[in-house]
Design an enzyme around this catalytic site. Structure first.
Site, PDB file in Angstrom:
ATOM      1  N   LYS A 213       0.846  -1.212   0.000  1.00  0.00           N
ATOM      2  CA  LYS A 213       0.000   0.000   0.000  1.00  0.00           C
ATOM      3  C   LYS A 213       0.869   1.245   0.000  1.00  0.00           C
ATOM      4  O   LYS A 213       0.592   2.215  -0.707  1.00  0.00           O
ATOM      5  CB  LYS A 213      -0.935  -0.009   1.215  1.00  0.00           C
ATOM      6  CG  LYS A 213      -2.141  -0.905   0.979  1.00  0.00           C
ATOM      7  CD  LYS A 213      -2.932  -1.174   2.226  1.00  0.00           C
ATOM      8  CE  LYS A 213      -3.931  -2.300   1.962  1.00  0.00           C
ATOM      9  NZ  LYS A 213      -4.140  -3.186   3.076  1.00  0.00           N
TER      10      LYS A 213
ATOM     11  N   GLN B 195      -5.310  -2.367   9.294  1.00  0.00           N
ATOM     12  CA  GLN B 195      -5.081  -3.666   8.661  1.00  0.00           C
ATOM     13  C   GLN B 195      -5.663  -4.785   9.522  1.00  0.00           C
ATOM     14  O   GLN B 195      -5.427  -4.840  10.728  1.00  0.00           O
ATOM     15  CB  GLN B 195      -3.568  -3.855   8.454  1.00  0.00           C
ATOM     16  CG  GLN B 195      -3.176  -5.085   7.665  1.00  0.00           C
ATOM     17  CD  GLN B 195      -3.589  -5.025   6.198  1.00  0.00           C
ATOM     18  OE1 GLN B 195      -3.681  -3.972   5.604  1.00  0.00           O
ATOM     19  NE2 GLN B 195      -3.853  -6.184   5.623  1.00  0.00           N
TER      20      GLN B 195
ATOM     21  N   ASP C 265     -11.814   1.465   3.521  1.00  0.00           N
ATOM     22  CA  ASP C 265     -12.131   0.034   3.401  1.00  0.00           C
ATOM     23  C   ASP C 265     -13.616  -0.168   3.102  1.00  0.00           C
ATOM     24  O   ASP C 265     -14.016  -1.238   2.645  1.00  0.00           O
ATOM     25  CB  ASP C 265     -11.839  -0.678   4.729  1.00  0.00           C
ATOM     26  CG  ASP C 265     -10.501  -1.397   4.741  1.00  0.00           C
ATOM     27  OD1 ASP C 265     -10.105  -1.913   3.688  1.00  0.00           O
ATOM     28  OD2 ASP C 265      -9.873  -1.434   5.813  1.00  0.00           O
TER      29      ASP C 265
HETATM   30  N1  GUN Z   1      -6.515  -7.584   5.482  1.00  0.00           N
HETATM   31  C1  GUN Z   1      -6.558  -8.276   4.322  1.00  0.00           C
HETATM   32  N2  GUN Z   1      -7.222  -7.568   3.380  1.00  0.00           N
HETATM   33  C2  GUN Z   1      -7.611  -6.409   3.972  1.00  0.00           C
HETATM   34  C3  GUN Z   1      -8.331  -5.269   3.507  1.00  0.00           C
HETATM   35  O1  GUN Z   1      -8.767  -5.178   2.364  1.00  0.00           O
HETATM   36  N3  GUN Z   1      -8.517  -4.276   4.426  1.00  0.00           N
HETATM   37  C4  GUN Z   1      -8.069  -4.362   5.705  1.00  0.00           C
HETATM   38  N4  GUN Z   1      -8.298  -3.340   6.525  1.00  0.00           N
HETATM   39  N5  GUN Z   1      -7.390  -5.409   6.144  1.00  0.00           N
HETATM   40  C5  GUN Z   1      -7.158  -6.418   5.295  1.00  0.00           C
END
Ligand code: GUN
Length: 286
Positions: free
Chosen positions: A54, A98, A121
């Site tokens: 990211k 996350q 998200d």
């Molecule tokens: N963990 C795995 N995929 C994601 C996601 O798309 N968003 C978040 N916040 N955590 C994750």
């Protein structure tokens, strides 16, 4: 004729290019660029890789990114305080905590603490509710990415029969809502569904988001159907597998996504699209 491949990697790259152009326009106009804050709790290796990616994506397109790494034992109150700090920070448009979080943390309390207008998200109950009510705001990234794959490939959606396999909060459920919003008749199957095969055989669009390799047999796929494989499982040799028997399904489907290189890159890029959207919709006066 074998199925055509939906190249998520290429589509995501072209969206990143579009985002880069929008950031350049902001820079030219002496405006601030979108800012994404990522909170990582603990040292789960997979989560650390997601977070690193990211940060790299943000750098590539010119977003500001701030990554905060917190120890696994952090108290819920301290984590909430960090989120409150980003909620109040005018240079931050998107906040992502996350997942998964350690067991002692109440996931829902954390998701609800994020300002819904910074919830890139799309997991906050407010944003899920907006999608239910057909007024989508910030949308969950994986289903949003799947919709863009379908739209940008030119696959007809309106009036089609869609089957979603797997009903998780973050993928299956919002996926069914997105398809409903786009005019599909939607079936959602889950672990209590006794005849998944029939639902798959009936569908014009099949979307599997379970995480069990080979769950969806290629011979179930209706000739010409579109198959989107959200499942991604790493075997003991490190190889990635989707839910769908790819080779067999490819003989019947009209369009199919590969694993890897299908849905995964779209989830990543949708987070960036949401961050720009949050800035322009909610924080452009900052
Ligand atoms: N963990 C795995 N995929 C994601 C996601 O798309 N968003 C978040 N916040 N955590 C994750």
């Amino acid at each position: 004729m074998p199925a055509q491949i939906i190249d998520g990697k290429a589509i995501a790259a072209s969206i990143r290019q579009e985002l880069r152009i929008e950031v350049e326009a902001l820079e030219k106009a002496n405006k601030r660029v979108p800012g994404l804050a990522v909170v990582l709790v603990g040292d789960d290796p997979a989560s650390s890789i997601y977070v690193k990616n990211k940060r790299r994506d943000c750098k590539e397109i010119g977003f500001k990114s701030e990554v905060v790494k917190l120890e696994k034992e952090i108290s819920q109150d301290k984590l909430l305080a960090k989120i409150a700090q980003f909620n109040d920070d005018p240079s931050i448009d998107g906040i992502l905590v996350q997942l998964p979080l350690p067991d002692h943390i109440d996931n829902l309390a954390i998701l609800e603490a994020i300002d819904p207008n910074k919830d890139v998200d799309g997991f906050h109950p407010y944003n899920v509710g907006r999608l239910v009510l057909r007024y989508p705001g910030l949308r969950p990234c994986t289903p949003m990415g799947v919709m863009q794959l379908l739209e940008r490939t030119g696959i007809p959606i309106m009036g089609k029969d869609a089957t979603v396999i797997g009903v998780s909060n973050h993928v299956g459920r919002p996926m069914a809502l997105e398809l409903l919003l786009a005019g599909c008749s939607v079936s959602a199957t889950h672990k209590f569904t006794s005849n998944v095969q029939e639902y798959v055989e009936y569908a014009d669009i099949v979307i599997s988001a379970v995480g069990i390799p080979g769950l969806i047999k290629g011979e179930w796929v209706k000739p010409g159907a579109t198959v989107i494989d959200v499942g991604i499982t790493r075997d003991e040799h490190g190889k990635l597998h989707g839910d769908v028997e790819f080779d067999e399904a490819s003989k019947r489907a009209g369009w199919i996504t590969p694993v890897p290189g299908g849905v995964g890159p779209m989830t990543r890029v949708c987070m960036l699209q949401n961050t720009l959207y949050a800035m322009t919709q909610f924080h452009s006066g900052d």
